[in-house]
Design a protein around this motif. Structure first.
Motif, PDB file in Angstrom:
ATOM      1  N   SER A 139       0.850  -1.180   0.000  1.00  6.14           N
ATOM      2  CA  SER A 139       0.000   0.000   0.000  1.00  6.14           C
ATOM      3  C   SER A 139       0.893   1.240   0.000  1.00  6.14           C
ATOM      4  O   SER A 139       2.059   1.186   0.413  1.00  6.14           O
ATOM      5  CB  SER A 139      -0.907  -0.007   1.226  1.00  6.14           C
ATOM      6  OG  SER A 139      -1.736  -1.158   1.214  1.00  6.14           O
ATOM      7  N   GLN A 163       3.140   2.295   3.125  1.00  4.22           N
ATOM      8  CA  GLN A 163       4.256   1.389   3.344  1.00  4.22           C
ATOM      9  C   GLN A 163       5.292   1.527   2.223  1.00  4.22           C
ATOM     10  O   GLN A 163       6.493   1.435   2.464  1.00  4.22           O
ATOM     11  CB  GLN A 163       3.772  -0.057   3.438  1.00  4.22           C
ATOM     12  CG  GLN A 163       3.050  -0.393   4.732  1.00  4.22           C
ATOM     13  CD  GLN A 163       1.684   0.263   4.834  1.00  4.22           C
ATOM     14  OE1 GLN A 163       1.037   0.535   3.809  1.00  4.22           O
ATOM     15  NE2 GLN A 163       1.243   0.533   6.044  1.00  4.22           N
ATOM     16  N   ALA A 221      -6.317  -1.984  -1.190  1.00  5.56           N
ATOM     17  CA  ALA A 221      -5.669  -1.188  -0.155  1.00  5.56           C
ATOM     18  C   ALA A 221      -6.635  -0.213   0.497  1.00  5.56           C
ATOM     19  O   ALA A 221      -6.343   0.316   1.577  1.00  5.56           O
ATOM     20  CB  ALA A 221      -4.496  -0.423  -0.759  1.00  5.56           C
ATOM     21  N   ASP A 242      -9.431  -0.935   1.828  1.00  4.52           N
ATOM     22  CA  ASP A 242     -10.208  -1.560   2.891  1.00  4.52           C
ATOM     23  C   ASP A 242      -9.405  -2.496   3.788  1.00  4.52           C
ATOM     24  O   ASP A 242      -9.981  -3.102   4.704  1.00  4.52           O
ATOM     25  CB  ASP A 242     -11.356  -2.381   2.273  1.00  4.52           C
ATOM     26  CG  ASP A 242     -12.152  -1.588   1.250  1.00  4.52           C
ATOM     27  OD1 ASP A 242     -12.603  -0.490   1.595  1.00  4.52           O
ATOM     28  OD2 ASP A 242     -12.296  -2.059   0.113  1.00  4.52           O
ATOM     29  N   ASN A 243      -8.112  -2.636   3.542  1.00  6.71           N
ATOM     30  CA  ASN A 243      -7.321  -3.624   4.267  1.00  6.71           C
ATOM     31  C   ASN A 243      -5.938  -3.088   4.603  1.00  6.71           C
ATOM     32  O   ASN A 243      -5.429  -2.183   3.931  1.00  6.71           O
ATOM     33  CB  ASN A 243      -7.138  -4.881   3.402  1.00  6.71           C
ATOM     34  CG  ASN A 243      -8.423  -5.626   3.154  1.00  6.71           C
ATOM     35  OD1 ASN A 243      -8.856  -6.422   3.975  1.00  6.71           O
ATOM     36  ND2 ASN A 243      -9.039  -5.372   1.997  1.00  6.71           N
ATOM     37  N   PRO A 244      -5.294  -3.679   5.623  1.00  9.25           N
ATOM     38  CA  PRO A 244      -3.887  -3.371   5.875  1.00  9.25           C
ATOM     39  C   PRO A 244      -3.033  -3.813   4.687  1.00  9.25           C
ATOM     40  O   PRO A 244      -3.435  -4.644   3.883  1.00  9.25           O
ATOM     41  CB  PRO A 244      -3.551  -4.207   7.121  1.00  9.25           C
ATOM     42  CG  PRO A 244      -4.859  -4.568   7.724  1.00  9.25           C
ATOM     43  CD  PRO A 244      -5.837  -4.637   6.593  1.00  9.25           C
ATOM     44  N   SER A 245      -1.839  -3.242   4.594  1.00 14.61           N
ATOM     45  CA  SER A 245      -0.936  -3.581   3.495  1.00 14.61           C
ATOM     46  C   SER A 245      -0.479  -5.031   3.594  1.00 14.61           C
ATOM     47  O   SER A 245      -0.366  -5.607   4.681  1.00 14.61           O
ATOM     48  CB  SER A 245       0.286  -2.656   3.528  1.00 14.61           C
ATOM     49  OG  SER A 245       1.183  -2.955   2.483  1.00 14.61           O
ATOM     50  N   LYS A 246      -0.213  -5.630   2.439  1.00 17.50           N
ATOM     51  CA  LYS A 246       0.491  -6.904   2.414  1.00 17.50           C
ATOM     52  C   LYS A 246       1.822  -6.719   3.138  1.00 17.50           C
ATOM     53  O   LYS A 246       2.391  -5.631   3.099  1.00 17.50           O
ATOM     54  CB  LYS A 246       0.767  -7.335   0.971  1.00 17.50           C
ATOM     55  CG  LYS A 246      -0.481  -7.498   0.110  1.00 17.50           C
ATOM     56  CD  LYS A 246      -0.089  -7.744  -1.353  1.00 17.50           C
ATOM     57  CE  LYS A 246      -1.316  -7.793  -2.236  1.00 17.50           C
ATOM     58  NZ  LYS A 246      -0.984  -8.023  -3.655  1.00 17.50           N
ATOM     59  N   HIS A 302       0.227  -8.498   5.564  1.00 14.13           N
ATOM     60  CA  HIS A 302      -0.836  -8.807   6.526  1.00 14.13           C
ATOM     61  C   HIS A 302      -1.869  -9.700   5.838  1.00 14.13           C
ATOM     62  O   HIS A 302      -2.211  -9.472   4.671  1.00 14.13           O
ATOM     63  CB  HIS A 302      -1.484  -7.507   7.004  1.00 14.13           C
ATOM     64  CG  HIS A 302      -2.385  -7.664   8.180  1.00 14.13           C
ATOM     65  ND1 HIS A 302      -3.642  -8.220   8.076  1.00 14.13           N
ATOM     66  CD2 HIS A 302      -2.218  -7.352   9.487  1.00 14.13           C
ATOM     67  CE1 HIS A 302      -4.211  -8.236   9.269  1.00 14.13           C
ATOM     68  NE2 HIS A 302      -3.362  -7.718  10.147  1.00 14.13           N
ATOM     69  N   SER A 310      -5.054  -9.958   6.049  1.00 14.18           N
ATOM     70  CA  SER A 310      -6.440  -9.493   6.020  1.00 14.18           C
ATOM     71  C   SER A 310      -7.124  -9.696   4.674  1.00 14.18           C
ATOM     72  O   SER A 310      -8.272 -10.156   4.614  1.00 14.18           O
ATOM     73  CB  SER A 310      -6.492  -8.008   6.402  1.00 14.18           C
ATOM     74  OG  SER A 310      -7.790  -7.481   6.213  1.00 14.18           O
ATOM     75  N   TYR A 367       5.728 -10.203  -1.071  1.00 16.19           N
ATOM     76  CA  TYR A 367       4.642  -9.775  -0.189  1.00 16.19           C
ATOM     77  C   TYR A 367       3.409 -10.651  -0.387  1.00 16.19           C
ATOM     78  O   TYR A 367       2.696 -10.970   0.580  1.00 16.19           O
ATOM     79  CB  TYR A 367       4.273  -8.309  -0.451  1.00 16.19           C
ATOM     80  CG  TYR A 367       5.459  -7.381  -0.517  1.00 16.19           C
ATOM     81  CD1 TYR A 367       6.352  -7.268   0.546  1.00 16.19           C
ATOM     82  CD2 TYR A 367       5.701  -6.610  -1.647  1.00 16.19           C
ATOM     83  CE1 TYR A 367       7.443  -6.421   0.483  1.00 16.19           C
ATOM     84  CE2 TYR A 367       6.791  -5.759  -1.721  1.00 16.19           C
ATOM     85  CZ  TYR A 367       7.666  -5.676  -0.653  1.00 16.19           C
ATOM     86  OH  TYR A 367       8.739  -4.842  -0.738  1.00 16.19           O
TER      87      TYR A 367
END
Length: 226
Positions: free
Chosen positions: A47, A50, A137, A139-143, A145, A147, A171
């Motif tokens: 994202s 990061q 990205a 709606d979710n945390p960055s790779k 992770h 999620s 990632y």
């Protein structure tokens, strides 16, 4: 039901020219040294916060945020230029169509792109309706992770042993391992096969022609990926 999740940049589409041009614009706009092309491509998949924390770790968070905004605006302008429009990698249109036509497979996307960016590609390729779950990205945390994969499995009612993540970056592979699902690296993207294998990929596809065969073999093994 099997769930096959694709990364976008570096896996489905070759967006390196647009990405690098937008990165060069962002750094030059603030009179900062532009990172090497290899460094820029190494963060594809992350994202934006990061990505800029990695590319410009010495800069204050406010500067990193400004870089991200400049990049986002420049990348949007690049989309309007036909010469830099991100094309599909060879054979990936056929892979997606073949998998979408099956009644035992659900398709998903897990990407560091924005939802709007994904929607543009789906409309361009006439893929609207092909993908059951789309995780971005927004709606979710960055790779890496997990999620994105966990939410995709929840939306597809899929078990880890019937889920595979396909991506070109470490990632993607680390995200798959963190979620306990299968992972297939692709050798045509922005991280090389050696790094994908070292990250824990269960297999690396050398071409789109081999990808579906690899997926079949993984699913047939009924293995636990945890």
């Amino acid at each position: 039901m099997k769930l096959v999740i694709f990364d976008c940049d570096g896996t489905l589409v070759d967006s390196q020219h647009s990405i690098c041009a937008a990165m060069e614009h962002a750094f030059a706009s603030l009179q900062l040294a532009v990172p090497a092309r290899a460094a820029i491509l190494s963060i594809v998949g992350l994202s934006l916060p990061q990505a800029f924390a990695t590319l410009a770790p010495e800069q204050a968070p406010a500067v990193q945020r400004e870089l991200a905004e400049l990049y986002r605006a420049a990348f949007g302008q690049q989309r309007a230029v036909a010469a830099t429009q991100d094309p599909l990698f060879e054979g990936m249109a056929e892979v997606v169509e073949a998998l979408a036509a099956r009644n035992d497979v659900l398709l998903g996307i897990a990407t560091g792109k924005s939802r709007r960016g994904v929607a543009r590609i789906l409309e361009r390729e006439d893929w609207v309706g092909h993908f059951h779950t789309i995780q971005t990205a927004d709606d979710n945390p960055s790779k890496p992770h997990p999620s994105m994969i966990l939410r995709a499995m929840a939306e597809g009612a899929s078990e880890p042993g019937a889920t595979v993540m396909i991506g070109d970056s470490t990632y993607d592979i680390e995200m798959a391992r963190n979620a306990g699902v299968g992972s297939v690296g692709v050798a045509w993207g922005y991280h090389d096969a050696q790094h994908l294998q070292a990250a824990g990929a269960h297999a690396v596809a050398s071409s789109s022609a081999t990808l579906i065969a690899i997926l079949e073999a993984l699913f047939a093994a009924q293995r636990s990926f945890a």
